[in-house]
Design an enzyme around this catalytic site. Structure first.
Site, mmCIF file in Angstrom:
data_model
loop_
_atom_site.group_PDB
_atom_site.id
_atom_site.type_symbol
_atom_site.label_atom_id
_atom_site.label_comp_id
_atom_site.label_asym_id
_atom_site.label_seq_id
_atom_site.Cartn_x
_atom_site.Cartn_y
_atom_site.Cartn_z
ATOM 1 N N ASP A 72 4.681 -3.255 -1.181
ATOM 2 C CA ASP A 72 5.870 -4.099 -1.324
ATOM 3 C C ASP A 72 6.032 -5.042 -0.144
ATOM 4 O O ASP A 72 6.487 -6.172 -0.316
ATOM 5 C CB ASP A 72 7.122 -3.228 -1.488
ATOM 6 C CG ASP A 72 7.280 -2.776 -2.920
ATOM 7 O OD1 ASP A 72 7.135 -3.617 -3.822
ATOM 8 O OD2 ASP A 72 7.525 -1.577 -3.149
ATOM 9 N N GLU B 29 9.351 -1.650 3.865
ATOM 10 C CA GLU B 29 8.627 -2.401 2.833
ATOM 11 C C GLU B 29 9.327 -3.705 2.475
ATOM 12 O O GLU B 29 8.911 -4.422 1.575
ATOM 13 C CB GLU B 29 8.382 -1.539 1.596
ATOM 14 C CG GLU B 29 9.561 -0.792 1.057
ATOM 15 C CD GLU B 29 9.193 0.127 -0.111
ATOM 16 O OE1 GLU B 29 8.083 0.049 -0.648
ATOM 17 O OE2 GLU B 29 10.065 0.923 -0.504
#
Ligand code: PEP
Ligand code: MG
Length: 565
Positions: A426, A402
């Site tokens: 993210d 992420e």
């Protein structure tokens, strides 16, 4: 609200004490209800509130003040002011935060004295809750089954509160400027979670239109749930594991109802948020064991605490960070608080006796972090073995991809873990430098941006070179336009919001793997998210999905609002 005290001071005192007793009874009820819905762990906050009302010092203080002023409300205000001053002077953020508990409790007693119900309990059925922000902690406190929809003035669509709302199948719209002043208590409102529109005091025509849409939606969900046993595979037989994202024990029934094949992401933060601190090993072990036992033999992917960012806790030494999303967040925080981290690792290992648990580490940005976590897992295994506690010695350890750095060094990371799970919420935020919680830049937040796709592609390729399965567990896995592209990129598992699992499955079943692979290559070549959306929309159309008897009309509306950029 105006308040007239009793002429008789003795009666005024009795009224005040009766309000205290009533508030206490109400808190006992709420504690029980929250405990039943989410487990006893989540009702801990109400213990603190009850303790305040049972505290002799607190009650004696009220007694004194009402004797002096002859006015119960004035007594409550004076006591509240005194406590406020006391708490504001405390340096330790954890204890300073306790001031808000006293404030909450005193307000509840005031409401009882005034004969009105406390502002947030109970809610009427189907209530639209309007708040400044939707926070994960709200779900440990609100009567979620009563909530019809959530609307917030601030926040983005992938802020954690919004994600929890969707998991619980509560329509949520974030970042609506002016809603707090525009909406009035008791006013009728329509909240369209699909398009993100909010209508205050809608006319009869619009109301009727939405009533019909709601009915159609309910029928479609029922049809699709009846088909939950069907496999998620493309027309030419490529299997895609379809799992669900879960954050509360109460979500488990949705996993089963919608036919998910396990849990692709179990977010463990809620327990900590409800506790306002790191929960103990035993409390965590009980929770994870319940989840693993309920799902066995299907996989349960438990992610270690992902606190920090907007998921702040008063007592874990986060302090005020200038850039919390880039700060001591997630695995950085747990590695910093090693003792608490070890307790969680032991709890997860204990639940792994069911042989279906996978351990997932969030926000890894370099191989050193992964090595440190692995060393702690090994030490935790040794400790448990010494204690004679059973665990799965072959527990799979995966990492979330992420952070762009992780995607770019996926080959290195793949050598030292068992699976990848791509956190596109993210990954999008960090790749595009767009705060996922900031409504002012929400337009720029675009998981289908070719840059994000390039990082997903790189991760999938590294995974396949090293024989690692790769899943996507960000919200993107639930988006109709993203599904063909992700399948085309070669993703093995999609972990979606439970309620969207049937829709994702219908989409997967309508696709051909060679066709979507070609689409994905093209998506990597084009220059913008709009162009990618057009490729995906064309595929959904060509696959006949827009004429699907259950999801066709919903998809058409969805595509209209997303491909007209
Ligand atoms: C993600 O970042 O995509 C993810 C699944 O994790 P979270 O949304 O909890 O940060
Ligand atoms: Mg994340």
């Amino acid at each position: 609200m105006s308040y007239t005290p009793n002429d008789d001071p003795a009666q005024e005192k009795r009224d005040l004490l009766a309000a205290v007793v009533e508030a206490r009874r109400e808190l006992h009820d709420i504690r029980e209800e929250v405990g039943e819905r989410f487990g006893a762990e989540f009702s801990a906050v109400f213990n603190t509130h009850i303790q305040i009302l049972e505290d002799h010092g607190f009650v004696a203080r009220l007694d004194e003040e009402v004797a002096t002023s002859g006015n119960g409300l004035t007594a409550l205000r004076t006591v509240l002011d005194a406590y406020r001053q006391l708490f504001e002077g405390i340096e330790d953020p954890f204890f300073r935060e306790r001031g808000s508990d006293v404030e909450d409790v005193v307000r509840r007693v005031m409401a009882k004295l005034l004969g009105v119900r406390h502002h947030n309990v109970p809610l009427s059925d189907g209530a639209v809750v309007v708040a400044e922000n939707i926070l994960p902690a709200h779900f440990a406190l609100l009567e979620t089954e009563r909530i019809g929809a959530l609307v917030s003035e601030h926040g983005g669509p992938t802020s954690h509160g919004a994600i929890f709302a969707r998991n619980l199948e509560i329509p949520a719209v974030t970042g609506v400027p002016g809603i707090l002043t525009a909406a009035r208590p008791g006013e009728l409102a329509i909240v369209d979670g699909g398009t993100g529109q909010v209508f205050l005091s809608p006319d009869d025509v619009l109301r009727a239109e939405y009533e019909r849409a709601k009915q159609r939606f309910a029928i479609a969900v029922e049809h699709l749930d009846a088909l939950r046993g069907r496999r998620a595979e493309t027309r030419d037989g490529r299997r895609v594991l379809l799992t669900a994202n879960v954050g509360l024990v109460s979500d488990l029934r949705l996993v089963e109802r919608h036919g998910a094949e396990g849990i692709g992401l179990f977010r463990t933060e809620l327990l900590a948020l409800a506790h306002r601190g790191f929960p103990s090993e035993d409390e965590q072990a009980q929770l994870y064991d319940k989840v693993a036992a309920a799902l066995a033999p299907h996989p349960v992917t438990i992610r270690t605490l992902d606190l920090g960012g907007e998921k702040t806790l008063p007592n874990i030494g986060l302090g005020e960070e200038e850039n919390p999303q880039l700060g001591l967040r997630s695995v950085r925080l747990t590695l910093f608080h090693e003792k608490a981290f070890r307790a969680q690792l032991r709890a997860i290992l204990r639940a792994s006796v069911h042989r279906n648990v996978r351990l997932l580490i969030p926000m890894i940005s370099c191989v050193g972090e992964l090595r440190r976590v692995r060393a702690l897992v090994e030490e935790s295994q040794r400790e448990l073995a010494e204690r004679g506690v059973a665990f799965d010695p072959e527990l799979q350890i995966g990492i979330m991809i992420e952070v762009p750095a992780a995607a770019l060094t996926a080959d290195t990371l793949a050598r030292e873990c068992d699976f990848f799970s791509i956190g596109t919420n993210d990954l999008t935020q960090y790749t595009l430098a767009v705060d996922r919680n900031n409504e002012r830049v929400a337009e720029l937040y675009e998981p289908l941006h070719p840059a994000v796709l390039a990082l997903i592609d790189r991760t999938v390729r590294a995974g396949s070179r090293h024989g690692l399965p790769v899943s996507v567990c960000g919200e993107m896995a639930s988006h109709p336009l993203a599904v063909p592209i992700l399948v085309g990129l070669g993703i093995d598992e999609l972990s979606a919001t439970p309620g969207t699992v049937p829709v994702v499955k219908e989409i997967v079943r309508a696709l051909d793997s060679a066709e979507v692979a070609a689409d994905a290559r093209e998506a990597l070549r084009v220059g913008s998210a709009e162009a990618v959306r057009c490729i995906a929309a064309a595929r959904l159309r060509a696959s006949g999905l827009l004429d699907h008897p259950d999801i066709g009309s919903w998809l058409r509306t969805n595509l209209e609002s997303r491909t007209t950029a």
